[in-house]
Design a protein around this motif. Structure first.
Motif, PDB file in Angstrom:
ATOM      1  N   LYS A  56       2.829  16.849 -15.733  1.00  0.00           N
ATOM      2  CA  LYS A  56       3.995  17.232 -16.548  1.00  0.00           C
ATOM      3  C   LYS A  56       3.314  16.862 -18.063  1.00  0.00           C
ATOM      4  O   LYS A  56       3.642  17.634 -19.039  1.00  0.00           O
ATOM      5  N   LYS A  57       2.752  15.928 -18.177  1.00  0.00           N
ATOM      6  CA  LYS A  57       1.949  15.522 -19.460  1.00  0.00           C
ATOM      7  C   LYS A  57       1.263  16.829 -19.855  1.00  0.00           C
ATOM      8  O   LYS A  57       1.223  17.058 -20.997  1.00  0.00           O
ATOM      9  N   ALA A  58       0.311  17.380 -18.976  1.00  0.00           N
ATOM     10  CA  ALA A  58      -0.425  18.483 -19.530  1.00  0.00           C
ATOM     11  C   ALA A  58       0.104  19.545 -19.934  1.00  0.00           C
ATOM     12  O   ALA A  58       0.013  20.199 -20.988  1.00  0.00           O
ATOM     13  N   ARG A  59       1.268  19.871 -19.192  1.00  0.00           N
ATOM     14  CA  ARG A  59       2.158  21.037 -19.761  1.00  0.00           C
ATOM     15  C   ARG A  59       2.708  20.873 -20.907  1.00  0.00           C
ATOM     16  O   ARG A  59       2.964  21.793 -21.667  1.00  0.00           O
ATOM     17  N   ILE A  69       2.381   9.365 -10.268  1.00  0.00           N
ATOM     18  CA  ILE A  69       1.603   9.293 -11.442  1.00  0.00           C
ATOM     19  C   ILE A  69       0.978  10.693 -11.448  1.00  0.00           C
ATOM     20  O   ILE A  69       0.772  11.316 -12.582  1.00  0.00           O
ATOM     21  N   LYS A  70       0.606  11.285 -10.321  1.00  0.00           N
ATOM     22  CA  LYS A  70      -0.141  12.773 -10.397  1.00  0.00           C
ATOM     23  C   LYS A  70       0.881  13.761 -10.922  1.00  0.00           C
ATOM     24  O   LYS A  70       0.501  14.573 -11.882  1.00  0.00           O
ATOM     25  N   ASN A 127       0.759  -1.054  -0.125  1.00  0.00           N
ATOM     26  CA  ASN A 127      -0.020  -0.177  -0.108  1.00  0.00           C
ATOM     27  C   ASN A 127       0.935   1.174   0.153  1.00  0.00           C
ATOM     28  O   ASN A 127       0.410   2.390  -0.825  1.00  0.00           O
ATOM     29  N   ALA A 128       1.903   1.233   0.861  1.00  0.00           N
ATOM     30  CA  ALA A 128       2.824   2.521   0.916  1.00  0.00           C
ATOM     31  C   ALA A 128       3.509   2.755  -0.591  1.00  0.00           C
ATOM     32  O   ALA A 128       3.527   3.800  -1.062  1.00  0.00           O
ATOM     33  N   GLU A 129       3.854   1.512  -1.286  1.00  0.00           N
ATOM     34  CA  GLU A 129       4.480   1.839  -2.482  1.00  0.00           C
ATOM     35  C   GLU A 129       3.508   2.213  -3.427  1.00  0.00           C
ATOM     36  O   GLU A 129       3.672   2.773  -4.591  1.00  0.00           O
ATOM     37  N   LEU A 130       2.112   1.519  -3.419  1.00  0.00           N
ATOM     38  CA  LEU A 130       1.014   2.046  -4.100  1.00  0.00           C
ATOM     39  C   LEU A 130       0.906   3.490  -3.960  1.00  0.00           C
ATOM     40  O   LEU A 130       0.665   4.353  -5.169  1.00  0.00           O
TER      41      LEU A 130
END
Length: 418
Positions: free
Chosen positions: A373-376, A367-368, A357-360
């Protein structure tokens, strides 16, 4: 023992052993040969075997009794009846038989037969006590003698004279009459919590006629070797108090205390009462056992039973209950072990799940960041594409102006001809 029959008495072989001392005298008991003598170097008359009785225990009941016995007191196991006769063995009055009694085989003579074919009862006059006791067919066998390294059937087998039978019959009748006067014709037994012809849990009274006077009496009644001792014991107020305890009311007992015949008279009553209280304590402790009782407690209670049994106590029900509870306790311990393993697995999996769970969570955060970065990058790419489109439009316009300039230059460069 001839050389041809040495294997009959080899080490670990089961034999029957008698004794010439104490209450064992006259009986034949199954035993295992632990140390046979070497026949080649031993005088036959002085041969001694070390044997371990299979149904007799030491005084404290801790282990099977071992003893050295003369060869004259040892014989092989008698041959069993043919297969077609085992289930249908029938005995007649005056037959010389062996009866299984007090954990051994004793010689006697059938004095009376009664009952239906499947439920026949045999009254047998025992040679060592001159007393008649009732037995079932399964507790009898035809008597054989081991003579000259082979089994011989006594000449009087099935041929006992009527004179001997009549003499023993009168003796039995006189003893029966005497015992009837001493003990009375009926014994009242009170059972609690048992099914005695009524619903379970009811309290019923059952009249049981004395075994020496009634054909329907219990088969396995035990004769008392020392009537004076038994009568003096029955008059003991301590004994009457013990017999009034709930444990004896639930499980009435009639011990014979036969092994006490070998003790000094002054000790007998105390030892008898000790065994009575031991029985009470075993029954009481058995009823108080919890499912989490330790194995040592169960073993301790079970170790008490052989000695009580050797003194005539009926401990079959107690032993059965203890063994069944012991099985249940072991089963519970096994299940608890499995449960503990499951709990360990759950704990391990829970810890592993926490790490996952911690790694998730870390991955979701990453990912956020990547989404931002993807949007920019997408916005920058669109802006860049727009600039490229503008530059391409400017490029086309400039090319057009360049062509016009080149065309006008060509016209200007060419003078009119005269």
């Amino acid at each position: 023992m001839s050389p041809g029959n040495i294997d009959l008495f080899a080490k670990d072989t089961l034999v029957e052993v008698s004794s010439d001392e104490g209450w064992l005298s006259g009986g034949w008991f199954v035993a295992k040969v632990l140390d046979p003598p070497p026949p080649s170097t031993t005088t036959p008359g002085k041969m001694k075997f070390l044997v371990e009785y299979q149904n007799l225990r030491c005084h404290d009941g801790s282990k099977l009794l071992r003893k050295r016995v003369d060869i004259k007191l040892v014989w092989p196991l008698p041959p069993p009846p043919p297969n077609d006769e085992k289930e249908q063995q029938r005995f007649e009055v005056n037959d010389v038989v062996d009866v299984y009694h007090n954990n051994g085989w004793w010689v006697g003579v059938v004095s009376k037969v009664w009952g239906e074919e499947e439920q026949r009862i045999y009254s047998v006059l025992l040679e060592n006590t001159s007393r008649a006791i009732n037995f079932r067919s399964s507790e009898l066998r035809f008597h054989l003698d081991w003579v000259g390294d082979k089994w011989n059937q006594p000449q009087n087998q099935n041929k006992m004279s009527s004179e001997v039978g009549e003499k023993r019959g009168k003796q039995m009748e006189a003893e029966t009459s005497s015992e009837k006067r001493k003990r009375g014709t009926h014994v009242k037994l009170l059972f609690k919590g048992k099914e005695c012809g009524g619903a379970e849990g009811d309290v019923d009274k059952i009249d049981v006629e004395d075994s020496s006077t009634t054909e329907a009496a219990a088969v396995n009644n035990m004769p008392y070797e020392n009537q004076n001792f038994i009568q003096s014991l029955e008059s003991s107020p301590v004994l009457r108090f013990i017999q009034s305890l709930e444990e004896f009311q639930l499980m009435p007992q009639k011990p014979h205390f036969r092994p006490l015949d070998e003790c000094e008279v002054v000790y007998r009553e105390g030892l008898a009462l000790k065994h009575m209280m031991t029985f009470v304590n075993v029954v009481k402790e058995t009823s108080k056992l919890q499912v989490n009782a330790s194995g040592s407690i169960m073993d301790s209670l079970l170790k008490c039973l052989p000695e009580l049994e050797s003194h005539g106590f009926d401990v079959k029900d107690v032993r059965s209950r203890l063994l069944e509870m012991q099985t249940m306790i072991k089963s519970r311990e096994h299940l608890l072990t499995k449960l503990e393993k499951v709990k360990c697995d759950i704990k391990m999996r829970t810890h592993e799940g926490t790490n996952i769970n911690a790694e998730l969570i870390d991955t979701i955060e990453e990912i956020k960041v990547l989404e931002v970065k993807k949007a920019r990058l997408i916005s920058m790419n669109e802006e860049n594409d727009s600039e490229i489109a503008k530059l391409k439009s400017s490029d086309s316009s400039l090319n057009e102006h360049i062509q016009n300039v080149e065309h006008n230059f060509a016209i200007l460069a060419t003078f009119p001809r005269r």
